[in-house]
Write a protein that holds these residues in place. Structure first.
Motif, PDB file in Angstrom:
ATOM      1  N   VAL A   1      -2.162 -23.195 -13.422  1.00 19.61           N
ATOM      2  CA  VAL A   1      -4.034 -23.445 -13.689  1.00 19.61           C
ATOM      3  C   VAL A   1      -4.448 -23.143 -11.972  1.00 19.61           C
ATOM      4  N   ASP A   2      -4.069 -24.065 -11.673  1.00 26.05           N
ATOM      5  CA  ASP A   2      -4.603 -23.907 -10.218  1.00 26.05           C
ATOM      6  C   ASP A   2      -5.585 -22.492  -9.781  1.00 26.05           C
ATOM      7  N   ARG A   3      -5.102 -21.412  -9.569  1.00 20.58           N
ATOM      8  CA  ARG A   3      -5.245 -19.895  -8.915  1.00 20.58           C
ATOM      9  C   ARG A   3      -6.207 -19.720 -10.011  1.00 20.58           C
ATOM     10  N   MET A   4      -6.283 -20.613 -11.424  1.00 20.38           N
ATOM     11  CA  MET A   4      -7.706 -19.730 -12.452  1.00 20.38           C
ATOM     12  C   MET A   4      -8.736 -20.954 -12.209  1.00 20.38           C
ATOM     13  N   ALA A   5      -9.382 -21.499 -11.324  1.00 17.23           N
ATOM     14  CA  ALA A   5      -9.750 -22.634 -11.546  1.00 17.23           C
ATOM     15  C   ALA A   5     -11.742 -21.883 -10.298  1.00 17.23           C
ATOM     16  N   PRO A   6     -12.552 -22.072 -10.822  1.00 15.79           N
ATOM     17  CA  PRO A   6     -12.644 -22.949 -12.006  1.00 15.79           C
ATOM     18  C   PRO A   6     -12.275 -21.931 -13.618  1.00 15.79           C
ATOM     19  N   TYR A   7     -12.585 -23.049 -14.571  1.00 14.33           N
ATOM     20  CA  TYR A   7     -12.704 -22.130 -15.995  1.00 14.33           C
ATOM     21  C   TYR A   7     -13.371 -23.096 -16.770  1.00 14.33           C
ATOM     22  N   ALA A   8     -13.404 -22.352 -18.859  1.00 15.67           N
ATOM     23  CA  ALA A   8     -13.597 -23.206 -19.216  1.00 15.67           C
ATOM     24  C   ALA A   8     -12.507 -23.823 -20.258  1.00 15.67           C
TER      25      ALA A   8
ATOM     26  N   ARG B   1      -2.387 -14.704 -29.774  1.00 17.66           N
ATOM     27  CA  ARG B   1      -2.158 -14.068 -28.978  1.00 17.66           C
ATOM     28  C   ARG B   1      -2.149 -12.451 -29.000  1.00 17.66           C
ATOM     29  N   ARG B   2      -2.110 -12.014 -30.267  1.00 18.27           N
ATOM     30  CA  ARG B   2      -2.217 -11.113 -30.728  1.00 18.27           C
ATOM     31  C   ARG B   2      -4.379 -10.543 -30.332  1.00 18.27           C
ATOM     32  N   ASP B   3      -5.138 -11.463 -30.149  1.00 19.61           N
ATOM     33  CA  ASP B   3      -6.529 -10.831 -30.239  1.00 19.61           C
ATOM     34  C   ASP B   3      -6.897 -12.288 -28.904  1.00 19.61           C
ATOM     35  N   CYS B   4      -6.370 -12.297 -28.207  1.00 12.54           N
ATOM     36  CA  CYS B   4      -7.679 -12.824 -27.023  1.00 12.54           C
ATOM     37  C   CYS B   4      -7.480 -12.016 -25.938  1.00 12.54           C
ATOM     38  N   PRO B   5      -8.208 -11.689 -25.636  1.00 18.28           N
ATOM     39  CA  PRO B   5      -9.469 -11.378 -24.995  1.00 18.28           C
ATOM     40  C   PRO B   5      -8.989 -11.050 -23.528  1.00 18.28           C
TER      41      PRO B   5
ATOM     42  N   ALA C   1     -15.676 -16.843 -25.729  1.00 28.20           N
ATOM     43  CA  ALA C   1     -15.425 -16.060 -24.765  1.00 28.20           C
ATOM     44  C   ALA C   1     -15.297 -14.464 -25.347  1.00 28.20           C
ATOM     45  N   ARG C   2     -15.561 -13.856 -25.656  1.00 31.84           N
ATOM     46  CA  ARG C   2     -15.667 -12.680 -26.058  1.00 31.84           C
ATOM     47  C   ARG C   2     -17.472 -13.382 -25.898  1.00 31.84           C
ATOM     48  N   ARG C   3     -17.751 -14.190 -25.864  1.00 34.65           N
ATOM     49  CA  ARG C   3     -19.776 -13.720 -26.270  1.00 34.65           C
ATOM     50  C   ARG C   3     -20.181 -13.885 -24.609  1.00 34.65           C
ATOM     51  N   CYS C   4     -18.994 -14.276 -23.990  1.00 33.59           N
ATOM     52  CA  CYS C   4     -19.246 -14.849 -22.025  1.00 33.59           C
ATOM     53  C   CYS C   4     -17.876 -13.742 -21.354  1.00 33.59           C
ATOM     54  N   PRO C   5     -18.132 -12.770 -21.408  1.00 34.28           N
ATOM     55  CA  PRO C   5     -16.541 -11.865 -21.254  1.00 34.28           C
ATOM     56  C   PRO C   5     -17.130 -12.226 -19.110  1.00 34.28           C
ATOM     57  N   GLU C   6     -17.799 -12.707 -18.515  1.00 33.69           N
ATOM     58  CA  GLU C   6     -17.594 -13.372 -17.287  1.00 33.69           C
ATOM     59  C   GLU C   6     -16.868 -14.677 -16.736  1.00 33.69           C
TER      60      GLU C   6
END
Length: 407
Positions: free
Chosen positions: A228-235, A279-283, A255-260
């Motif tokens: 997870v560290d390489r993703m930081a920062p994250y919601a 898993r199937r609908d994950c943006p 998440a779809r409403r906050c694409p950035e």
């Protein structure tokens, strides 16, 4: 005088204690283990902590629970969703849990009666707590019941109730636990009012504790988590895959409403259908991972820019993750829950069920590091003042002494 002997019963808490143990755990288990450790540091208190390991084949029961509903008449269950694996899983599960003939949870159990304890602490309203309470009463011991959620006070819990909760708990068994515990500890003022109005019982308000010293030390000393560290920062979102309580599908919509904004979701597999849909609908801006050991959670929060909560108020109590986020200096973005914490501590936003408002807040703190730091610092200070473990453990120790006539 000998020490006051306290037995904390949280049978599903072992994964919160031992990182290598299989199984998921939640806020109830975290709270029980935290409080037990705090009590053990109190003078004149001797603490036992009772857990159990997962029984063989537990994963079969877990997977069938998503597709099978228990009913009160033959054949004792109804299929919600057909899958080929039910041909062999359902008979195994039925033999263990779904068929009638199990012992009445309101009857004393000699196992608990043999435990040398002056007072038992139970966490959550369910069949295990009912059995502990019945056993303690038969042995002349005291019990303190710690509520774990607002749903522990469902108005459908009555002496002759046939209601079953989404977790399979029977209403009359839950009523028994609420009526016969010697003392009941509530998490919030709202729970105290519900307990009085619905069950005629007086509750003792003790906020959920967090061991701030241990949490901050783990964040300072821990090594980074490569996953997870390489993703930081994250919601950050944490919870079970279900459609009625934690509601992770709402987090996907956010998440779809906050694409950035990058989202990290730590999801336990409760409802396999919902988990598959996630898993199937994950943006593209969402990453979903399996639960991590409790000892690694401080490091997960260390990389978070904001913590997101989508839980339904009717099933939640006071989420321990609120404390973990605030202790980490992470603002809280809650869709519905406030619990007298989020806005009182000025450490985030409770959006009143408005997903657009929640998205606006998440995007605002994502793009404004100074605001994140400011609100995170407010939350941390509020936790230090109202939820730090030593003061709350001392308060519970005093309650236990009073209950046992040791004050």
């Amino acid at each position: 005088m000998r020490p006051l002997r306290v037995c904390c019963v949280a049978l599903h808490a072992y994964p919160a204690i031992e990182p290598s143990a299989e199984g998921a755990f939640g806020g109830t288990e975290t709270r029980a283990w935290t409080l037990a450790r705090g009590l053990a540091r109190q003078e004149g208190i001797e603490v036992r902590f009772l857990v159990r390991s997962r029984p063989p084949g537990w994963w079969i029961l877990h997977s069938v629970a998503s597709d099978v509903e228990r009913i009160e008449r033959f054949p004792w269950f109804r299929v919600r969703r057909w899958t080929a694996s039910l041909l062999w899983k359902a008979p195994v599960a039925a033999a263990v849990r779904l068929l009638p003939g199990q012992r009445d949870p309101r009857r004393p159990d000699r196992f608990y009666q043999r435990i040398e304890s002056d007072v038992f602490c139970c966490f959550g309203v369910h069949r295990d707590s009912a059995t502990v309470i019945a056993s303690a009463r038969a042995a002349g011991r005291k019990t303190v019941l710690f509520l774990g959620a607002d749903s522990d006070l469902d108005g459908r819990f009555t002496p002759d109730s046939t209601y079953r909760t989404p977790y399979g708990e029977r209403g009359h068994v839950c009523w028994y636990a609420l009526r016969h515990a010697d003392r009941i500890v509530v998490q919030t003022e709202a729970q105290r009012r519900m307990l009085a109005d619905r069950f005629g019982r007086e509750g003792v308000l003790v906020p959920n504790p967090i061991d701030l010293a241990a949490w901050e030390a783990a964040q300072d000393a821990g090594t980074a988590l490569p996953e997870v560290d390489r993703m930081a920062p994250y919601a950050l979102w944490i919870g079970r895959a279900d459609a009625f309580h934690k509601r992770p599908l709402l987090a996907l919509e956010l998440a779809r409403r906050c694409p950035e904004v990058r989202f990290l979701m730590i999801v336990a597999r409760r409802d396999w259908k919902i988990h598959d849909q996630l898993r199937r609908d994950c943006p593209a801006n969402v990453r979903i991972i399996e639960p991590v050991p409790f000892c690694e959670m401080p490091l997960v929060f260390r990389g978070a820019a904001v913590y997101v909560n989508t839980s339904a108020p009717g099933y939640e109590g006071f989420p321990n993750v609120f404390l973990q986020a605030a202790a980490s200096g992470v603002p809280i973005a809650s869709l519905e829950l406030d619990c007298g914490f989020v806005e009182a501590g000025r450490g985030g936003l409770a959006a009143g069920g408005d997903l657009d408002r929640l998205a606006e807040y998440v995007r605002a703190v994502w793009h404004d590091p100074q605001r994140r730091c400011r609100e995170g610092a407010c939350g941390r200070q509020y936790v230090r003042q109202h939820h730090d473990l030593p003061a709350l453990a001392a308060r519970v120790a005093e309650l236990l002494r009073e209950t046992c006539g040791r004050a």
